[in-house]
Enzyme design. Structure first.
Site, PDB file in Angstrom:
ATOM      1  N   LYS A   1      12.473   0.155  13.724  1.00 14.40           N
ATOM      2  CA  LYS A   1      11.347  -0.773  13.703  1.00 14.40           C
ATOM      3  C   LYS A   1      11.166  -1.348  15.098  1.00 14.40           C
ATOM      4  O   LYS A   1      12.130  -1.471  15.861  1.00 14.40           O
ATOM      5  CB  LYS A   1      11.634  -1.926  12.728  1.00 14.40           C
ATOM      6  CG  LYS A   1      10.401  -2.669  12.271  1.00 14.40           C
ATOM      7  CD  LYS A   1       9.708  -1.939  11.137  1.00 14.40           C
ATOM      8  CE  LYS A   1       8.392  -2.591  10.797  1.00 14.40           C
ATOM      9  NZ  LYS A   1       7.697  -1.855   9.727  1.00 14.40           N
TER      10      LYS A   1
ATOM     11  N   GLY B   1      -6.385  -5.230  -3.326  1.00 11.24           N
ATOM     12  CA  GLY B   1      -6.785  -4.995  -1.926  1.00 11.24           C
ATOM     13  C   GLY B   1      -6.838  -3.496  -1.700  1.00 11.24           C
ATOM     14  O   GLY B   1      -7.598  -2.782  -2.342  1.00 11.24           O
TER      15      GLY B   1
ATOM     16  N   TYR C   1      -6.200  -1.536  -5.460  1.00  9.64           N
ATOM     17  CA  TYR C   1      -7.513  -0.949  -5.765  1.00  9.64           C
ATOM     18  C   TYR C   1      -7.375   0.548  -6.090  1.00  9.64           C
ATOM     19  O   TYR C   1      -7.912   1.040  -7.082  1.00  9.64           O
ATOM     20  CB  TYR C   1      -8.428  -1.169  -4.563  1.00  9.64           C
ATOM     21  CG  TYR C   1      -9.724  -0.413  -4.593  1.00  9.64           C
ATOM     22  CD1 TYR C   1     -10.791  -0.865  -5.366  1.00  9.64           C
ATOM     23  CD2 TYR C   1      -9.882   0.755  -3.848  1.00  9.64           C
ATOM     24  CE1 TYR C   1     -11.989  -0.166  -5.384  1.00  9.64           C
ATOM     25  CE2 TYR C   1     -11.077   1.451  -3.863  1.00  9.64           C
ATOM     26  CZ  TYR C   1     -12.129   0.993  -4.635  1.00  9.64           C
ATOM     27  OH  TYR C   1     -13.307   1.687  -4.660  1.00  9.64           O
TER      28      TYR C   1
ATOM     29  N   GLY D   1      -3.316  -8.224  -7.264  1.00 10.04           N
ATOM     30  CA  GLY D   1      -3.819  -7.820  -5.943  1.00 10.04           C
ATOM     31  C   GLY D   1      -4.600  -6.521  -6.046  1.00 10.04           C
ATOM     32  O   GLY D   1      -4.078  -5.498  -6.485  1.00 10.04           O
TER      33      GLY D   1
END
Ligand code: NAD
Length: 359
Positions: free
Chosen positions: A83, A182, A186, A180
């Site tokens: 990361k 989003g 979705y 949610g």
């Protein structure tokens, strides 16, 4: 975590490398952590965040890099975990030069680390990074938006949870509550509808996303955010923010299965993982079932082929059943079982590679 003793922490959790970098000209200030490269190069996105302290940034980067090792290993990918976090206010620091400076640091790691977009970075930014390094994925015109395939992976995770609970994964027999709608929520709802879901409830705090769902799928019923946990459904699917499964919300959940896209959805992994298990709920670990996006970008390294990325994402189904079986056998929460599964794969492949062959 008191004062962080970096080497002790690296030794305890098997980190390979921690790199700090600072570019005088652009103000680029960041940390790359490479956790484990047993399976392959460490892959993990670059996040920009205005951390309160340098130690907060390091702690976040260490945690996220290690999470990527588990995610890649549990996804059957030949990747390790890494990361990058960049310290600063994204709106103020971003520029072409800033990301090209980042690209040069990534290149200096010589392929041990591969970056991608993450919080506050975009595919466009990664385009600048790519001007200076070969080791970046998730570029425009290649694997594209990861959310549809992440949603698809969650769909297979949901099916595996149903199979485990009821011995039958036919979506038309079941009802769902999605938190949610989003990007990923979705798409998940779209796949569930396509498969004939009996009933779907959703909640949202964005009016734009509520309106989109009502316009496109009027049969999907809206419920208030605080009511989503207590719906009488077969599957509760958290697809919003991390930490939404906690001591307040878990007792409200009536669904026998939890499976969603949200990362770090257990506020306290040990405490809340066990609380869910003790309530007899099947928890489908977040990092196992939301790996579709990672699987998708991995395929960029192989020469991108969408069909192959989709068929590898479908393997989440079998993998999750294996992990849930480990959880039962060992009597541990499924999140812990997923880590055991990931660690076993790392150990096994390490041993396979222990003999000398000439190439
Ligand atoms: P998103 O921002 O597009 O969608 C999240 C939605 O949740 C938003 O529309 C937001 O309004 C809504 N929301 C926030 N708090 C809410 C609340 N309390 N109640 C109801 N709705 C709420 O994000 P996304 O890309 O769909 O990601 C969702 C989660 O999945 C995140 O945790 C993300 O890290 C994880 N994830 C995403 C991907 C991906 O490919 N996009 C991949 C892996 C993991």
């Amino acid at each position: 975590m008191g004062e962080l003793k970096v080497f002790e922490h690296m030794q305890k959790h098997h980190y390979e490398q921690v790199v700090h970098f600072y570019d005088q000209y652009t103000g680029l200030k960041g940390i790359t952590v490479i956790h484990d490269t047993t399976l392959g190069p460490a892959l993990g996105g670059t996040r920009i965040w205005n951390y309160a302290s340098e130690e907060d940034a390091l702690v976040d980067c260490l945690r996220l890099a290690r999470g990527m090792t588990y995610k890649a290993a549990a996804s059957g990918l030949n990747l390790g975990g890494g990361k990058t976090v960049l310290i600063g206010d994204a709106a103020a620091v971003k520029s072409e030069a800033y990301f090209r400076a980042l690209g040069r640091y990534v290149q200096s790691l010589n392929g041990r680390y591969i970056t991608a977009e993450d919080v506050n970075t975009s595919t466009k930014d990664m385009g600048y990074v790519a001007m200076e390094t070969d080791h970046v994925v998730g570029l425009e015109g290649k694997s594209g938006n990861p959310s549809p395939i992440t949603g698809l992976g969650v769909f297979y995770g949901v099916k595996a949870g149903l199979q485990r609970k009821y011995g039958n994964a036919d979506i038309e027999n079941y009802s769902f509550a999605v938190q949610g709608a989003g990007q990923t929520g979705y798409y998940l709802i779209g796949y569930l509808l396509e498969a004939g879901a009996k009933k779907i409830y959703f909640t949202e705090i964005s009016q734009k996303h509520i309106d989109r769902m009502k316009a496109e799928h009027p049969k999907v019923a809206f419920v208030a955010p605080e009511d989503i946990y207590s719906q009488e459904v077969d599957v509760f699917s958290p697809c919003a923010l991390g930490g939404s499964l906690n001591s307040d919300t878990i007792p409200q959940i009536k669904a026998p299965i939890i499976a969603g896209s949200a990362n770090n959805v257990l506020l306290d992994e040990d405490l809340h993982g066990r609380m869910i298990m003790d309530r007899g709920i099947i928890y489908c670990p977040d990092f196992v079932i939301n790996a579709g996006g990672l699987i998708n970008v991995y395929h960029e390294l192989q020469g991108y082929n969408k069909d192959r990325a989709i068929s590898d994402t479908a393997k989440i189904y079998d993998r999750l059943l294996e992990i849930l079986a480990i959880a039962d056998k060992e009597g541990v929460p499924s999140q812990q079982a997923a880590k055991i599964f990931a660690q076993q794969r790392i150990e096994t492949i390490k041993n396979v590679r222990s003999n000398y062959i000439s190439r």
